[in-house]
Design a protein around this motif. Structure first.
Motif, mmCIF file in Angstrom:
data_model
loop_
_atom_site.group_PDB
_atom_site.id
_atom_site.type_symbol
_atom_site.label_atom_id
_atom_site.label_comp_id
_atom_site.label_asym_id
_atom_site.label_seq_id
_atom_site.Cartn_x
_atom_site.Cartn_y
_atom_site.Cartn_z
ATOM 1 N N THR A 78 -7.602 8.439 4.499
ATOM 2 C CA THR A 78 -7.534 7.255 5.116
ATOM 3 C C THR A 78 -5.907 7.190 5.477
ATOM 4 O O THR A 78 -5.173 7.875 5.243
ATOM 5 C CB THR A 78 -7.946 5.954 4.169
ATOM 6 N N TYR A 79 -5.923 6.224 6.503
ATOM 7 C CA TYR A 79 -4.502 5.789 7.257
ATOM 8 C C TYR A 79 -4.325 4.545 7.747
ATOM 9 O O TYR A 79 -5.530 3.906 7.726
ATOM 10 C CB TYR A 79 -4.171 7.033 8.176
ATOM 11 N N GLY A 80 -3.262 3.922 7.650
ATOM 12 C CA GLY A 80 -2.929 2.996 8.310
ATOM 13 C C GLY A 80 -1.550 2.667 8.972
ATOM 14 O O GLY A 80 -0.825 3.834 8.722
ATOM 15 N N VAL A 81 -1.089 1.640 9.056
ATOM 16 C CA VAL A 81 0.316 1.324 10.002
ATOM 17 C C VAL A 81 1.006 0.504 8.960
ATOM 18 O O VAL A 81 0.172 -0.773 8.887
ATOM 19 C CB VAL A 81 0.253 1.144 11.359
ATOM 20 N N ASP A 82 2.303 0.471 8.492
ATOM 21 C CA ASP A 82 2.962 -0.720 7.938
ATOM 22 C C ASP A 82 3.528 -1.572 9.139
ATOM 23 O O ASP A 82 3.315 -1.684 10.363
ATOM 24 C CB ASP A 82 3.887 0.028 7.086
ATOM 25 N N GLU A 83 4.234 -2.656 8.683
ATOM 26 C CA GLU A 83 4.626 -3.703 9.484
ATOM 27 C C GLU A 83 5.948 -3.017 10.603
ATOM 28 O O GLU A 83 6.334 -3.731 11.462
ATOM 29 C CB GLU A 83 5.393 -4.727 8.760
ATOM 30 N N HIS A 84 6.321 -1.908 10.332
ATOM 31 C CA HIS A 84 7.462 -1.188 11.295
ATOM 32 C C HIS A 84 6.698 -0.365 11.893
ATOM 33 O O HIS A 84 7.460 0.633 12.526
ATOM 34 C CB HIS A 84 8.472 -0.659 10.137
ATOM 35 N N CYS A 85 5.328 -0.209 12.110
ATOM 36 C CA CYS A 85 4.590 0.822 12.770
ATOM 37 C C CYS A 85 4.858 2.375 12.386
ATOM 38 O O CYS A 85 4.592 3.212 13.104
ATOM 39 C CB CYS A 85 5.028 0.780 14.402
ATOM 40 N N HIS A 86 5.231 2.193 11.063
ATOM 41 C CA HIS A 86 4.925 3.875 10.322
ATOM 42 C C HIS A 86 3.596 3.899 9.638
ATOM 43 O O HIS A 86 3.100 3.337 9.360
ATOM 44 C CB HIS A 86 6.286 3.723 9.401
ATOM 45 N N THR A 87 3.258 5.216 10.233
ATOM 46 C CA THR A 87 1.976 5.546 9.678
ATOM 47 C C THR A 87 2.111 5.839 8.296
ATOM 48 O O THR A 87 2.736 6.587 7.733
ATOM 49 C CB THR A 87 1.362 6.835 10.400
ATOM 50 N N LEU A 88 0.873 5.248 7.551
ATOM 51 C CA LEU A 88 0.789 5.549 6.051
ATOM 52 C C LEU A 88 -0.409 6.325 6.114
ATOM 53 O O LEU A 88 -1.661 6.086 6.550
ATOM 54 C CB LEU A 88 0.628 4.392 5.449
ATOM 55 N N VAL A 89 -0.431 7.417 5.139
ATOM 56 C CA VAL A 89 -1.742 8.159 4.938
ATOM 57 C C VAL A 89 -1.832 8.184 3.381
ATOM 58 O O VAL A 89 -1.008 8.189 2.474
ATOM 59 C CB VAL A 89 -1.488 9.655 5.395
ATOM 60 N N GLY A 90 -3.241 8.332 2.929
ATOM 61 C CA GLY A 90 -3.671 8.021 1.645
ATOM 62 C C GLY A 90 -4.826 8.686 1.264
ATOM 63 O O GLY A 90 -5.669 9.197 2.151
ATOM 64 N N CYS A 91 -5.284 8.512 -0.212
ATOM 65 C CA CYS A 91 -6.709 8.712 -0.519
ATOM 66 C C CYS A 91 -7.355 7.637 -0.980
ATOM 67 O O CYS A 91 -6.964 6.892 -1.975
ATOM 68 C CB CYS A 91 -6.351 9.689 -1.625
ATOM 69 N N LYS A 92 -8.525 7.157 -0.456
ATOM 70 C CA LYS A 92 -9.261 6.079 -0.576
ATOM 71 C C LYS A 92 -9.662 6.380 -2.240
ATOM 72 O O LYS A 92 -10.042 5.321 -3.175
ATOM 73 C CB LYS A 92 -10.363 5.815 0.269
ATOM 74 N N LEU A 93 -10.109 7.558 -2.528
ATOM 75 C CA LEU A 93 -10.967 7.739 -3.629
ATOM 76 C C LEU A 93 -9.786 7.461 -5.058
ATOM 77 O O LEU A 93 -10.064 6.699 -5.979
ATOM 78 C CB LEU A 93 -11.320 9.220 -4.144
ATOM 79 N N ARG A 94 -8.611 7.834 -4.830
ATOM 80 C CA ARG A 94 -7.498 7.569 -5.739
ATOM 81 C C ARG A 94 -6.780 6.484 -5.684
ATOM 82 O O ARG A 94 -5.889 5.975 -6.344
ATOM 83 C CB ARG A 94 -6.573 8.825 -5.780
ATOM 84 N N GLN A 95 -6.787 5.745 -4.368
ATOM 85 C CA GLN A 95 -6.049 4.588 -3.946
ATOM 86 C C GLN A 95 -4.579 4.986 -4.199
ATOM 87 O O GLN A 95 -3.992 4.086 -4.994
ATOM 88 C CB GLN A 95 -6.482 3.586 -4.619
ATOM 89 N N LYS A 96 -4.166 5.987 -3.782
ATOM 90 C CA LYS A 96 -2.587 6.489 -3.568
ATOM 91 C C LYS A 96 -2.302 7.068 -2.268
ATOM 92 O O LYS A 96 -3.231 7.550 -1.433
ATOM 93 C CB LYS A 96 -2.397 7.691 -4.747
ATOM 94 N N GLN A 97 -1.007 6.847 -1.903
ATOM 95 C CA GLN A 97 -0.505 7.390 -0.853
ATOM 96 C C GLN A 97 -0.235 8.711 -0.877
ATOM 97 O O GLN A 97 -0.014 9.282 -1.911
ATOM 98 C CB GLN A 97 0.794 6.805 -0.457
#
Length: 75
Positions: free
Chosen positions: A28-47
């Motif tokens: 999974t991926y998302g964006v923080d308040e500074h428009c930096h991309t965050l990538v992670g694992c939904k299964l482990r709920q970790k970045q």
């Protein structure tokens, strides 16, 4: 996702091929308040650390095609 801890380096292994984190159904991926991309694992709920999603996989890797087809491996 910002609150998630990072996946430990011991949980991931270097991989050359298509079975990297980015191709996993749990990716999974998302964006923080500074428009930096965050990538992670939904299964482990970790970045994932930046770039690891392109080079690493874990033992929980599962094909997106398998998830879309209800668990059947598509060849």
């Amino acid at each position: 996702m910002r609150e998630w801890a990072f996946i430990d380096d011991l949980e991931l292994q270097s991989w050359k091929g298509a079975r990297i984190c980015m191709t996993c159904q749990h990716f999974t991926y998302g964006v923080d308040e500074h428009c930096h991309t965050l990538v992670g694992c939904k299964l482990r709920q970790k970045q994932l650390k930046q770039g690891e999603h392109l080079l690493k996989q874990c033992r929980h890797w599962s094909s997106v095609c398998e998830a879309e087809d209800g668990g059947t491996v598509l060849a």
